[in-house]
Design a protein around this motif. Structure first.
Motif, short mmCIF file in Angstrom:
data_model
loop_
_atom_site.label_atom_id
_atom_site.label_comp_id
_atom_site.label_asym_id
_atom_site.label_seq_id
_atom_site.Cartn_x
_atom_site.Cartn_y
_atom_site.Cartn_z
N GLU A 125 0.86 -1.19 0.00
CA GLU A 125 0.00 0.00 0.00
C GLU A 125 0.89 1.24 0.00
O GLU A 125 1.84 1.35 0.78
CB GLU A 125 -0.90 -0.04 1.24
N ALA A 126 0.59 2.19 -0.88
CA ALA A 126 1.54 3.27 -1.18
C ALA A 126 1.82 4.20 0.00
O ALA A 126 2.95 4.67 0.16
CB ALA A 126 1.04 4.09 -2.36
N GLN A 127 0.82 4.51 0.83
CA GLN A 127 1.08 5.43 1.93
C GLN A 127 2.00 4.80 2.98
O GLN A 127 2.93 5.45 3.48
CB GLN A 127 -0.24 5.88 2.56
N PHE A 128 1.76 3.54 3.33
CA PHE A 128 2.62 2.84 4.27
C PHE A 128 4.02 2.68 3.69
O PHE A 128 5.02 2.88 4.38
CB PHE A 128 2.00 1.46 4.57
N ALA A 129 4.09 2.37 2.41
CA ALA A 129 5.38 2.14 1.76
C ALA A 129 6.20 3.42 1.64
O ALA A 129 7.40 3.43 1.92
CB ALA A 129 5.17 1.52 0.37
N THR A 130 5.56 4.51 1.24
CA THR A 130 6.28 5.76 1.01
C THR A 130 6.60 6.48 2.32
O THR A 130 7.74 6.86 2.58
CB THR A 130 5.46 6.68 0.10
N ASN A 131 5.57 6.67 3.14
CA ASN A 131 5.75 7.44 4.36
C ASN A 131 6.61 6.71 5.39
O ASN A 131 7.41 7.33 6.08
CB ASN A 131 4.40 7.77 4.99
N HIS A 132 6.43 5.40 5.48
CA HIS A 132 7.16 4.65 6.51
C HIS A 132 8.30 3.79 5.96
O HIS A 132 9.46 4.00 6.30
CB HIS A 132 6.22 3.78 7.32
N LEU A 133 7.98 2.81 5.13
CA LEU A 133 9.00 1.84 4.73
C LEU A 133 10.16 2.49 3.98
O LEU A 133 11.32 2.10 4.17
CB LEU A 133 8.37 0.74 3.87
N GLY A 134 9.88 3.48 3.13
CA GLY A 134 10.96 4.16 2.41
C GLY A 134 11.90 4.87 3.36
O GLY A 134 13.13 4.78 3.23
N HIS A 135 11.34 5.57 4.34
CA HIS A 135 12.19 6.26 5.33
C HIS A 135 12.91 5.26 6.24
O HIS A 135 14.07 5.47 6.62
CB HIS A 135 11.36 7.22 6.17
#
Length: 316
Positions: A125-135
């Motif tokens: 899911e893009a919000q979890f992936a971008t906001n959290h997992l990417g950081h």
């Protein structure tokens, strides 16, 4: 020592600006990394840190846009980074590590909000992936570069009230709600710093999460005017409401978190309005921080899940 989740009486507040909290702070010789540092409160953060003497690295998904936004701002370098692409995260971190420089301040200001259902990578899911997992992946890959005494700041939101971590379905594979997904991602941003602070404090590195306030920036690009009115950011005539901060005020808490000597020796707490936030009241009012977002056991569980998903854990 665990920092108490209670106000310290910083002397600043909701209307304080980034330049005001940096008054008298000299960042000459310091290097900062600011994701999203070319738009909205991230741009204001970059400008404020540079004005205080810092050299700021701005990793950008839209490099041309970053160059345009930061034209004429000295003391800034721009590199390429897409937080939704772990290969891009690995490449950026590799280039930075190879430069041999240390990081004194890291502010994870980039993010997306209330996006329509989007899948990236292996179906995340893009919000979890971008906001959290990417950081998460970025900080872990950059870990060798963090200098003793560095601070790591995660820009969360009062939106964490919308959802805790959906342990049985973190990728929203059984039905999608954009606000619950945003809430989970913002809760994850807080839990990330709770665990990171526990792991990193032996090196003197401390971590903080925060709510910047309501700011009308490009972050709201997925919302209609009716939704902005319903969320209290605009009135019925389309004008900003009194509860909305400008970008200078919106950047203040993250700049204060990254630089204030008032926070020396502290970490692992959630901030709002340039102070440590209080625990959320029992009446359901959306102020302070929910207990599930600062729970140490949940933070450790999320760290393990994030390490498994991204394949990186600097503390393993």
């Amino acid at each position: 020592m665990t920092t108490a989740q209670h106000k310290i009486g910083s002397g600043f507040g909701a209307t304080s600006t980034a330049s005001e909290v940096l008054d008298g702070v000299n960042l000459t010789g310091k290097l900062a990394v600011v994701t999203g540092g070319y738009s909205g409160i991230g741009l204001e953060t970059t400008r404020a840190l540079v004005a205080a003497g810092a050299h700021v690295v701005v990793p950008a998904r839209r490099r041309a846009s970053a160059e345009e936004a930061l034209a004429g701002v000295g003391g800034v370098e721009i590199d390429e980074l897409d937080l939704a692409d772990l290969d891009s995260v690995r490449a950026f971190a590799g280039r930075f590590i190879a430069s041999g420089r240390g990081i004194d301040l890291f502010i994870g200001s980039a993010g997306i909000m209330a996006a329509p259902e989007t899948r990236i990578g292996p179906g995340w899911e893009a919000q979890f992936a971008t906001n959290h997992l990417g950081h998460f992946a970025l900080v872990n890959r950059l870990w060798p570069a963090f200098a003793p005494g560095a601070r790591i700041v995660s820009v969360s939101s009062r939106g964490h009230f919308f959802s805790g971590i959906r342990w049985d379905d973190p990728q929203f594979e059984r039905g999608y709600d954009k606000w619950e997904a945003y809430g989970q991602a913002k809760t994850a941003d807080i839990l990330f710093t709770v665990r990171l602070d526990h792991l990193a404090r032996a090196r003197g590195v401390r971590a903080f999460a925060l709510h910047p306030g309501r700011i009308l920036t490009n972050l709201v690009r997925h919302l209609t005017n009716d939704e902005l009115v319903a969320r209290g950011m605009l009135d019925e005539n389309g004008a900003l409401t009194g509860e909305t901060k400008d970008t200078g005020q919106g950047a203040a808490t993250q700049v204060w978190a990254a630089t204030s000597p008032q926070l020396d020796g502290m970490g692992g707490v959630y901030l709002e309005d340039c102070d440590i936030a209080e625990p959320a009241p029992a009446d359901g009012t959306m102020t302070g921080v929910c207990g599930y977002a600062v729970d140490s056991a949940a933070a450790a569980r999320l760290w393990a899940l994030s390490a498994e998903l991204t394949g990186v854990d600097a503390f393993a």
